[in-house]
Design an enzyme around this catalytic site. Structure first.
Site, PDB file in Angstrom:
ATOM      1  N   VAL A  76       0.864  -1.172   0.000  1.00  0.00           N
ATOM      2  CA  VAL A  76       0.000   0.000   0.000  1.00  0.00           C
ATOM      3  C   VAL A  76       0.900   1.222   0.000  1.00  0.00           C
ATOM      4  CG1 VAL A  76      -1.777   1.227   1.302  1.00  0.00           C
ATOM      5  CG2 VAL A  76      -1.771  -1.283   1.261  1.00  0.00           C
ATOM      6  N   CYS A  77       0.736   2.103  -0.961  1.00  0.00           N
ATOM      7  CA  CYS A  77       1.573   3.300  -1.051  1.00  0.00           C
ATOM      8  C   CYS A  77       1.393   4.140   0.211  1.00  0.00           C
ATOM      9  CB  CYS A  77       1.197   4.117  -2.275  1.00  0.00           C
ATOM     10  SG  CYS A  77       2.123   5.668  -2.382  1.00  0.00           S
ATOM     11  N   ILE A  78       2.476   4.381   0.917  1.00  0.00           N
ATOM     12  CA  ILE A  78       2.389   5.073   2.193  1.00  0.00           C
ATOM     13  C   ILE A  78       1.923   6.518   2.041  1.00  0.00           C
ATOM     14  CG2 ILE A  78       4.843   5.696   2.251  1.00  0.00           C
ATOM     15  CD1 ILE A  78       4.656   5.169   5.345  1.00  0.00           C
TER      16      ILE A  78
END
Length: 130
Positions: A76-78
Site C-alpha cells: 500500500v503506497c504510504i
C-alpha cells in the site's frame, strides 16, 4: 509469465473487482504475481474499517483474503495511504491518531516498491485511475 498489478481505484469501484478477478485468473492459469501495489484510492482496499452494505460484494475483504490465501506481496503506497487516513499501528502512533485501520497482510511502503515490481515482472497491469 510474471505480473505486477497496480490498483488505483476504491474497493467499491468496478475496476477493483475486475482487478481481483484478473489476479485470480493469473494464478489459476499458472502464472505468477510479483507484487500487488495499491495506490491513490486503491489504498482503501487495505482498510479494515470499510463496512460494505449487505447487498454488495465486500471487495476489500476479498482482496485481503486473496492476498492472505496466496501469500502475496500486498503493498500500500504510504503517501497515498496517509493522505487518505489509512494507517498501520506505527503510523497511527507517529501521527498521534486514535486508531489504525491497516493490518496484515498489507504493508505500507513507497513507490520504489512499484518500480522494483515492474523490473521483476514481465507485465505491469493497471486498473482504475484518473
Amino acid at each position: 509469465m510474471k505480473f505486477a498489478i497496480a490498483l488505483y481505484s476504491a474497493p467499491h469501484a468496478p475496476s477493483s473487482r475486475r482487478a481481483l478477478r484478473f489476479a485470480q485468473a493469473v494464478l489459476a492459469s499458472g502464472h505468477e504475481i510479483v507484487r500487488l501495489f495499491f495506490y491513490q484510492d486503491g489504498v482503501h482496499s487495505a482498510s479494515n474499517s470499510i463496512v460494505t452494505p449487505q447487498d454488495e460484494q465486500d471487495t476489500a475483504q476479498q482482496w485481503s483474503d486473496f492476498v492472505n490465501e496466496h501469500k502475496l506481496d500486498g503493498i500500500v503506497c504510504i503517501a497515498a495511504a496517509l493522505r487518505r487516513g489509512v494507517l498501520n499501528h506505527e503510523e497511527a502512533q507517529r501521527y498521534q491518531r486514535p486508531a489504525a485501520n491497516l493490518d496484515a497482510p498489507w504493508e505500507l511502503s513507497g513507490l520504489g516498491q512499484l518500480h522494483d515490481a515492474v523490473q521483476a515482472a514481465d507485465r505491469l497491469i493497471c486498473f482504475g485511475g484518473p
